[in-house]
Design an enzyme around this catalytic site. Sequence first.
Site, PDB file in Angstrom:
ATOM      1  N   GLY A   1     102.104  22.609 -20.700  1.00 34.62           N
ATOM      2  CA  GLY A   1     102.846  23.369 -20.950  1.00 34.62           C
ATOM      3  C   GLY A   1     104.369  24.109 -21.346  1.00 34.62           C
ATOM      4  O   GLY A   1     105.353  22.448 -20.897  1.00 34.62           O
TER       5      GLY A   1
ATOM      6  N   ASP B   1     111.588  18.895 -15.463  1.00 33.60           N
ATOM      7  CA  ASP B   1     111.532  19.388 -16.438  1.00 33.60           C
ATOM      8  C   ASP B   1     112.330  20.923 -15.861  1.00 33.60           C
ATOM      9  O   ASP B   1     112.921  20.723 -14.142  1.00 33.60           O
ATOM     10  CB  ASP B   1     109.811  20.485 -16.308  1.00 33.60           C
ATOM     11  CG  ASP B   1     109.269  19.820 -17.659  1.00 33.60           C
ATOM     12  OD1 ASP B   1     109.729  18.934 -17.666  1.00 33.60           O
ATOM     13  OD2 ASP B   1     107.807  20.338 -17.340  1.00 33.60           O
TER      14      ASP B   1
ATOM     15  N   ARG C   1     100.585  24.099 -31.270  1.00 28.96           N
ATOM     16  CA  ARG C   1     100.381  22.223 -31.053  1.00 28.96           C
ATOM     17  C   ARG C   1      99.333  22.085 -31.402  1.00 28.96           C
ATOM     18  O   ARG C   1      98.068  23.416 -30.618  1.00 28.96           O
ATOM     19  CB  ARG C   1     100.866  22.025 -29.592  1.00 28.96           C
ATOM     20  CG  ARG C   1     102.301  22.130 -29.402  1.00 28.96           C
ATOM     21  CD  ARG C   1     102.754  22.040 -28.781  1.00 28.96           C
ATOM     22  NE  ARG C   1     104.227  23.135 -28.470  1.00 28.96           N
ATOM     23  CZ  ARG C   1     104.887  22.122 -27.895  1.00 28.96           C
ATOM     24  NH1 ARG C   1     105.196  20.671 -27.994  1.00 28.96           N
ATOM     25  NH2 ARG C   1     106.679  23.028 -27.816  1.00 28.96           N
TER      26      ARG C   1
ATOM     27  N   ASP D   1     100.179  17.170 -28.247  1.00 34.16           N
ATOM     28  CA  ASP D   1     101.305  18.438 -27.643  1.00 34.16           C
ATOM     29  C   ASP D   1     102.822  18.526 -28.547  1.00 34.16           C
ATOM     30  O   ASP D   1     103.394  19.466 -28.559  1.00 34.16           O
ATOM     31  CB  ASP D   1     101.652  18.486 -26.377  1.00 34.16           C
ATOM     32  CG  ASP D   1     102.564  17.072 -25.991  1.00 34.16           C
ATOM     33  OD1 ASP D   1     101.833  16.306 -25.674  1.00 34.16           O
ATOM     34  OD2 ASP D   1     103.750  17.136 -24.816  1.00 34.16           O
ATOM     35  N   ASN D   2     102.847  16.590 -29.712  1.00 33.90           N
ATOM     36  CA  ASN D   2     104.090  17.086 -30.360  1.00 33.90           C
ATOM     37  C   ASN D   2     102.952  17.023 -31.775  1.00 33.90           C
ATOM     38  O   ASN D   2     104.429  16.484 -32.425  1.00 33.90           O
ATOM     39  CB  ASN D   2     104.743  15.617 -29.996  1.00 33.90           C
ATOM     40  CG  ASN D   2     105.542  15.723 -28.253  1.00 33.90           C
ATOM     41  OD1 ASN D   2     105.977  17.116 -28.004  1.00 33.90           O
ATOM     42  ND2 ASN D   2     105.665  14.635 -28.054  1.00 33.90           N
TER      43      ASN D   2
ATOM     44  N   ASP E   1     110.171  18.614 -31.363  1.00 37.94           N
ATOM     45  CA  ASP E   1     110.474  17.620 -30.742  1.00 37.94           C
ATOM     46  C   ASP E   1     110.817  16.145 -30.511  1.00 37.94           C
ATOM     47  O   ASP E   1     110.870  14.768 -30.975  1.00 37.94           O
ATOM     48  CB  ASP E   1     108.685  17.451 -29.370  1.00 37.94           C
ATOM     49  CG  ASP E   1     108.417  18.696 -28.800  1.00 37.94           C
ATOM     50  OD1 ASP E   1     109.302  19.643 -28.606  1.00 37.94           O
ATOM     51  OD2 ASP E   1     107.429  18.885 -28.219  1.00 37.94           O
TER      52      ASP E   1
END
Length: 482
Positions: A85, A120, A178, A247-248, A257
């Site tokens: 996320g 993060d 994505r 996710d990229n 990204d």
Amino acid sequence: MKWNLQNTYSQLPPRLFTQMNPISVKSPKLLLHNKSLAKSLGLEMNPLDEEKLSQFFSGNVLPNGSKPLAQAYAGHQFGNFTMLGDGRAILLGEQLTEGQNLFDIQLKGSGRTPYSRGGDGRATLKSMLREYLISESMHYLGIPSTRSLAVVSTGETVQREWDNEGAILTRVAKSHIRVGTFEFAHQYLSLEEQKEFTAYVIKRHYPEIQDSNELALDLLKRVMDMQADLIADWMRVGFIHGVMNTDNMSISGETIDYGPCAFMNIYEPKTVFSSIDTMGRYSFGNQPKIAHWNLSRLAISLIPQIDENQEIAIKKAQETLDEFPSIYQQKWNQAIRNKLGLVGEEPNDIALIEDLLNLMHQYKADYTNTFLDIQSGDFSENPLFQSDSFQDWYVNWIRRATRNGQSLEEVQALMSQYNPQYIPRNHKVEEALFQATENNDYGIFNELLHIMETPYQAKENTTAYQFPPIEGDDGYQTFCGT
């Protein structure tokens, strides 16, 4: 500044996001502002209002109409499924332009969210400047990409291996949806919610298939086609993404990204720069295969929507996925034909192309400059060009390139559209980032950015930006921002 924010994503099933504000920062200062991009978005602002811009692009002040949120998604990272996320990003909303196009406006580095892990939350100035520079370079190279609207320093320290200056990047994208978002939906949403999400994505990105009787399957086909185009473009300029996790991979077909990305100098398909890619999974030459693998994860996520009968759904999905290698190969063959100025298709083209790549590999030739030298006919002292093998190849290439009635000048004109004079050479990128972050000197950064705004046009007094360092890329590594 004419904000015209829509909030269509916030109307989707609530498990797909968490509504929350960016976390305020201590003393924001505007460092970079992409005025041409701002103009295209309808976000022009009086340059005297730098303080106001700093407040907007730091998240300290929210624009009118904003309903900020962090998106949920999952992903296969180096082949392993992980819950993810937006761990350091907030979507302010979608800017609706005069042309009625939606663009996500996202703050990256805007603080921790419920999806944050480890390092993060905040972002370092160096990593945000890097994304600004590379994403804009990709755009001007003609490769679909997220773009960078602004960079703001936060006046705060971000801890990585050592203390770093903090910063926030304002990122613009067709969307931040994505493959991993579909993996999340498949795992956590009801089938009806999954269908609602798929319909949203199609309406936003592929409205031409809205009336299809096989929405999910046709979405897979469209995404597959867009990814084949994108990866062929990456390969054309020697770009190595470095972390092609699901996710990229953007559903819209944009490069997204820019963590441990880099550009290949010496032609070597096994080239890896990312410090975390110890097995070479995401090497330059592996990128088409990894795109295919990632698309298979999308296909799996769509199985329940493709057909109620799982066996039929799997068969349809597999038949579609099996087409990817040939679709990609066709696009790549065309991309490299363009690089060599070849019009039309002939049976011996593939052998001609492979012979050149093999020679480049054998002689450790610079990928970008070899095509430029062939284009100009002005050969350097590189051993490749002195070899009998290359001279034989060159004669064959001249015959093939001019066989369809093209003059050599026409061949060169075609090649010049696909062979950049400049790429963001790794050592110049690092030099630009070092001077900016350590000495507050943006001279090299701005010069490189300016050069990359017209990368297909040769410029005077720019030799330093056209060649790799004498020692090559030995020992060069890139790192994830977290």
